[in-house]
Motif scaffolding. Structure first.
Motif, PDB file in Angstrom:
ATOM      1  N   ARG A  44       0.842  -1.190   0.000  1.00 23.99           N
ATOM      2  CA  ARG A  44       0.000   0.000   0.000  1.00 23.99           C
ATOM      3  C   ARG A  44       0.880   1.243   0.000  1.00 23.99           C
ATOM      4  NH1 ARG A  44      -4.535   1.266   4.651  1.00 23.99           N
ATOM      5  NH2 ARG A  44      -5.068   3.386   3.972  1.00 23.99           N
ATOM      6  N   LYS A  45       0.812   2.038  -1.055  1.00 25.72           N
ATOM      7  CA  LYS A  45       1.735   3.149  -1.275  1.00 25.72           C
ATOM      8  C   LYS A  45       1.676   4.212  -0.196  1.00 25.72           C
ATOM      9  CE  LYS A  45       2.014   2.733  -6.308  1.00 25.72           C
ATOM     10  NZ  LYS A  45       1.837   3.430  -7.606  1.00 25.72           N
ATOM     11  N   ASN A  46       0.509   4.482   0.339  1.00 24.46           N
ATOM     12  CA  ASN A  46       0.357   5.546   1.334  1.00 24.46           C
ATOM     13  C   ASN A  46       0.046   4.982   2.723  1.00 24.46           C
ATOM     14  OD1 ASN A  46       0.670   7.588  -0.663  1.00 24.46           O
ATOM     15  ND2 ASN A  46      -1.468   7.281  -1.273  1.00 24.46           N
ATOM     16  N   SER A  47       0.606   3.836   3.030  1.00 24.82           N
ATOM     17  CA  SER A  47       0.264   3.167   4.294  1.00 24.82           C
ATOM     18  C   SER A  47       0.885   3.846   5.507  1.00 24.82           C
ATOM     19  CB  SER A  47       0.711   1.705   4.254  1.00 24.82           C
ATOM     20  OG  SER A  47       2.125   1.623   4.179  1.00 24.82           O
ATOM     21  N   THR A  48       1.921   4.660   5.288  1.00 23.19           N
ATOM     22  CA  THR A  48       2.639   5.279   6.404  1.00 23.19           C
ATOM     23  C   THR A  48       2.826   6.769   6.143  1.00 23.19           C
ATOM     24  OG1 THR A  48       3.850   3.192   6.696  1.00 23.19           O
ATOM     25  CG2 THR A  48       4.697   5.134   7.862  1.00 23.19           C
ATOM     26  N   VAL A  49       2.455   7.572   7.130  1.00 25.47           N
ATOM     27  CA  VAL A  49       2.567   9.028   7.011  1.00 25.47           C
ATOM     28  C   VAL A  49       3.409   9.561   8.165  1.00 25.47           C
ATOM     29  CG1 VAL A  49       1.315  11.222   7.030  1.00 25.47           C
ATOM     30  CG2 VAL A  49       0.355   9.247   5.819  1.00 25.47           C
ATOM     31  N   ILE A  50       4.411  10.395   7.833  1.00 23.98           N
ATOM     32  CA  ILE A  50       5.293  10.995   8.839  1.00 23.98           C
ATOM     33  C   ILE A  50       5.119  12.511   8.756  1.00 23.98           C
ATOM     34  CG2 ILE A  50       7.671  11.272   9.657  1.00 23.98           C
ATOM     35  CD1 ILE A  50       6.793   8.483   7.237  1.00 23.98           C
ATOM     36  N   TYR A  51       4.693  13.118   9.859  1.00 31.17           N
ATOM     37  CA  TYR A  51       4.434  14.551   9.876  1.00 31.17           C
ATOM     38  C   TYR A  51       5.713  15.330  10.170  1.00 31.17           C
ATOM     39  CZ  TYR A  51      -0.412  13.133   9.774  1.00 31.17           C
ATOM     40  OH  TYR A  51      -1.603  12.560   9.397  1.00 31.17           O
ATOM     41  N   LYS A  52       5.955  16.365   9.371  1.00 30.55           N
ATOM     42  CA  LYS A  52       7.217  17.097   9.424  1.00 30.55           C
ATOM     43  C   LYS A  52       7.416  17.873  10.731  1.00 30.55           C
ATOM     44  CE  LYS A  52       7.733  17.870   4.430  1.00 30.55           C
ATOM     45  NZ  LYS A  52       7.829  18.911   3.373  1.00 30.55           N
ATOM     46  N   ASN A  53       6.355  18.419  11.272  1.00 28.17           N
ATOM     47  CA  ASN A  53       6.515  19.320  12.423  1.00 28.17           C
ATOM     48  C   ASN A  53       6.623  18.601  13.764  1.00 28.17           C
ATOM     49  OD1 ASN A  53       3.897  18.449  12.585  1.00 28.17           O
ATOM     50  ND2 ASN A  53       3.034  20.462  13.029  1.00 28.17           N
ATOM     51  N   SER A  54       6.323  17.286  13.798  1.00 30.04           N
ATOM     52  CA  SER A  54       6.350  16.555  15.068  1.00 30.04           C
ATOM     53  C   SER A  54       7.039  15.194  14.985  1.00 30.04           C
ATOM     54  CB  SER A  54       4.919  16.334  15.566  1.00 30.04           C
ATOM     55  OG  SER A  54       4.201  15.487  14.671  1.00 30.04           O
ATOM     56  N   LEU A  55       7.201  14.694  13.758  1.00 30.53           N
ATOM     57  CA  LEU A  55       7.732  13.355  13.492  1.00 30.53           C
ATOM     58  C   LEU A  55       6.796  12.250  13.976  1.00 30.53           C
ATOM     59  CD1 LEU A  55      11.571  13.711  14.153  1.00 30.53           C
ATOM     60  CD2 LEU A  55      10.264  14.173  12.084  1.00 30.53           C
ATOM     61  N   HIS A  56       5.532  12.624  14.248  1.00 31.31           N
ATOM     62  CA  HIS A  56       4.518  11.610  14.556  1.00 31.31           C
ATOM     63  C   HIS A  56       4.285  10.763  13.312  1.00 31.31           C
ATOM     64  CE1 HIS A  56       0.940   9.708  16.191  1.00 31.31           C
ATOM     65  NE2 HIS A  56       0.322   9.997  15.051  1.00 31.31           N
ATOM     66  N   VAL A  57       4.068   9.474  13.523  1.00 36.76           N
ATOM     67  CA  VAL A  57       3.866   8.543  12.416  1.00 36.76           C
ATOM     68  C   VAL A  57       2.503   7.891  12.523  1.00 36.76           C
ATOM     69  CG1 VAL A  57       4.688   6.427  11.300  1.00 36.76           C
ATOM     70  CG2 VAL A  57       6.339   8.064  12.219  1.00 36.76           C
ATOM     71  N   ASP A  58       1.744   7.967  11.453  1.00 33.74           N
ATOM     72  CA  ASP A  58       0.515   7.190  11.322  1.00 33.74           C
ATOM     73  C   ASP A  58       0.836   5.985  10.446  1.00 33.74           C
ATOM     74  OD1 ASP A  58      -1.260   8.671  12.853  1.00 33.74           O
ATOM     75  OD2 ASP A  58      -1.747  10.045  11.220  1.00 33.74           O
ATOM     76  N   ALA A  59       0.902   4.808  11.054  1.00 33.65           N
ATOM     77  CA  ALA A  59       1.171   3.575  10.317  1.00 33.65           C
ATOM     78  C   ALA A  59      -0.134   2.796  10.259  1.00 33.65           C
ATOM     79  CB  ALA A  59       2.266   2.766  11.005  1.00 33.65           C
ATOM     80  N   TYR A  60      -0.812   2.865   9.130  1.00 32.02           N
ATOM     81  CA  TYR A  60      -2.171   2.335   9.029  1.00 32.02           C
ATOM     82  C   TYR A  60      -2.221   0.818   8.938  1.00 32.02           C
ATOM     83  CZ  TYR A  60      -3.215   7.236   8.126  1.00 32.02           C
ATOM     84  OH  TYR A  60      -3.318   8.605   8.229  1.00 32.02           O
ATOM     85  N   THR A  61      -1.105   0.190   8.569  1.00 30.65           N
ATOM     86  CA  THR A  61      -1.125  -1.266   8.395  1.00 30.65           C
ATOM     87  C   THR A  61      -0.301  -2.017   9.439  1.00 30.65           C
ATOM     88  OG1 THR A  61       0.761  -1.167   6.871  1.00 30.65           O
ATOM     89  CG2 THR A  61      -1.460  -1.047   5.908  1.00 30.65           C
ATOM     90  N   ARG A  62       0.392  -1.279  10.325  1.00 33.91           N
ATOM     91  CA  ARG A  62       1.234  -1.925  11.336  1.00 33.91           C
ATOM     92  C   ARG A  62       1.080  -1.224  12.682  1.00 33.91           C
ATOM     93  NH1 ARG A  62       5.021  -4.498   7.847  1.00 33.91           N
ATOM     94  NH2 ARG A  62       3.787  -4.753   5.937  1.00 33.91           N
ATOM     95  N   ASN A  63       1.295  -1.950  13.752  1.00 32.95           N
ATOM     96  CA  ASN A  63       1.311  -1.362  15.096  1.00 32.95           C
ATOM     97  C   ASN A  63       2.757  -1.093  15.495  1.00 32.95           C
ATOM     98  OD1 ASN A  63       0.944  -0.553  17.722  1.00 32.95           O
ATOM     99  ND2 ASN A  63       0.346  -2.566  18.481  1.00 32.95           N
TER     100      ASN A  63
END
Length: 348
Positions: A44-63
């Motif tokens: 899944r191409k967009n499965s992981t999102v890393i936010y620039k201002n906090s480095l928080h990661v939304d990993a939609y397919t993994r814990n």
């Protein structure tokens, strides 16, 4: 370098893309406020999102949550590389060209003011401050050599174990030397043990020949980490000698705190091991002149951990097994009895 300082540096230096590339993330795309990508073994191409201002990661397919519930670039590295928390920090530092042992953080004026006020508060409190670990030159070990000694052998530490933990001898001060290494194996201090059984009133049994930020160290973790993972348990001793005694007995999953009380940093490092913790302190040890630890239940120590952290203690509830100030690891027979019969679950 601590986690917060590292994250501030990553953000300021715009190193997110480099880290993702080195991790082997796929389909990396940079947007105004975030990076999107795919796990190295994902589709899944967009499965992981890393936010620039906090480095928080939304990993939609993994814990990728760590034990403290963080989902950030450090926990992402830990998840993908299968590394320990501080190993992940060291890996990121190496990738970005940062000095792991230098807390050279970039921060706003407001954050600098807050951190400075917090430092002043801690200096005025009764709590010991957790210092930053600093490496020392390995060549100093050539001066002390690498020797076994009968005193530690008679205390249940085999000569093989003494060699493994690099024990040496200071001829000038007539002391056994114990190199102190951090969890990635860097030499950060040297502790000495006076080589005599009976001490005079003005003599100290132990002192640091080379100063060490002991509140930031779990002694032995560089050697015992893999055994902790295999045993799914970490045994916490007070002294370095306890780790060596247990190693000799075949219990290679122990660490020592180098004192009587866990520091905040030591608790964090134990928690990030993600295994049950077994507190195995000495019987009836004292802190300072007036304060005594409640060794019956170690209540203050237990409360330093997260509620969900599983914690046990070695507790001689009979009051007949251990002598005053005796360590549970001093006698192999007593240890086996205490560990197998009096290991009590107190948390988690």
């Amino acid at each position: 370098m601590d986690a917060q300082a590292l994250k501030e540096r990553i953000i300021a230096d715009e190193k997110i893309g480099l880290i993702l590339e080195e991790l082997g993330m796929k389909h990396i795309k940079e947007k105004d406020d975030y990076f999107s990508c795919c796990m190295p073994d994902g589709n899944r191409k967009n499965s992981t999102v890393i936010y620039k201002n906090s480095l928080h990661v939304d990993a939609y397919t993994r814990n990728i949550l760590d034990r403290y519930g963080n989902s950030d670039i450090i926990s992402l590295v830990t998840f993908i590389n299968g590394t320990y928390f501080t190993e992940s920090i060291k890996w990121i530092c190496d990738i970005c060209g940062y000095d792991y042992y230098k807390n050279d953080n970039i921060q706003s004026g407001a954050l600098a003011w807050i951190n400075n006020m917090w430092k002043i508060y801690k200096e005025g409190s009764q709590e010991e401050d957790d210092e930053f670990v600093e490496p020392i030159d390995e060549r100093i070990l050539h001066y002390f050599g690498r020797y076994g000694n009968p005193m530690f052998y008679n205390d249940g530490i085999s000569y093989e174990t003494q060699w493994e933990f690099e024990l040496g001898f200071d001829l000038k001060y007539h002391m056994i030397t114990i190199p102190i290494r951090d969890e990635i194996g860097t030499l950060v201090g040297i502790k000495g043990r006076l080589y005599k059984e009976i001490l005079s009133e003005n003599e100290s049994k132990y002192f640091y020949i080379q100063p060490c930020a002991k509140n930031s160290i779990l002694y032995g973790l560089d050697k015992t980490k893999k055994y902790i993972k295999e045993a799914n348990e970490v045994i916490v001793c007070e002294s370095e000698k306890g780790v060596q005694q247990l190693w000799t007995m075949g219990y290679k999953n122990a660490v020592a705190i180098g004192g009587h009380k866990l520091s905040k940093t030591q608790v964090q490092k134990l928690t990030h091991l993600n295994v049950p913790v077994v507190i195995a302190y000495d019987e009836g040890a004292e802190i300072g002149k007036d304060e005594k630890v409640d060794k019956s239940f170690y209540r203050n120590e237990f409360n330093k951990f997260l509620e969900k952290q599983t914690v046990y203690c070695i507790y001689d509830k009979t009051k007949k097994i251990l002598n005053k100030k005796e360590s549970p690891s001093d006698d192999p027979e007593k240890w086996e009895l205490l560990y197998n019969k009096y290991k009590i679950k107190v948390r988690g």
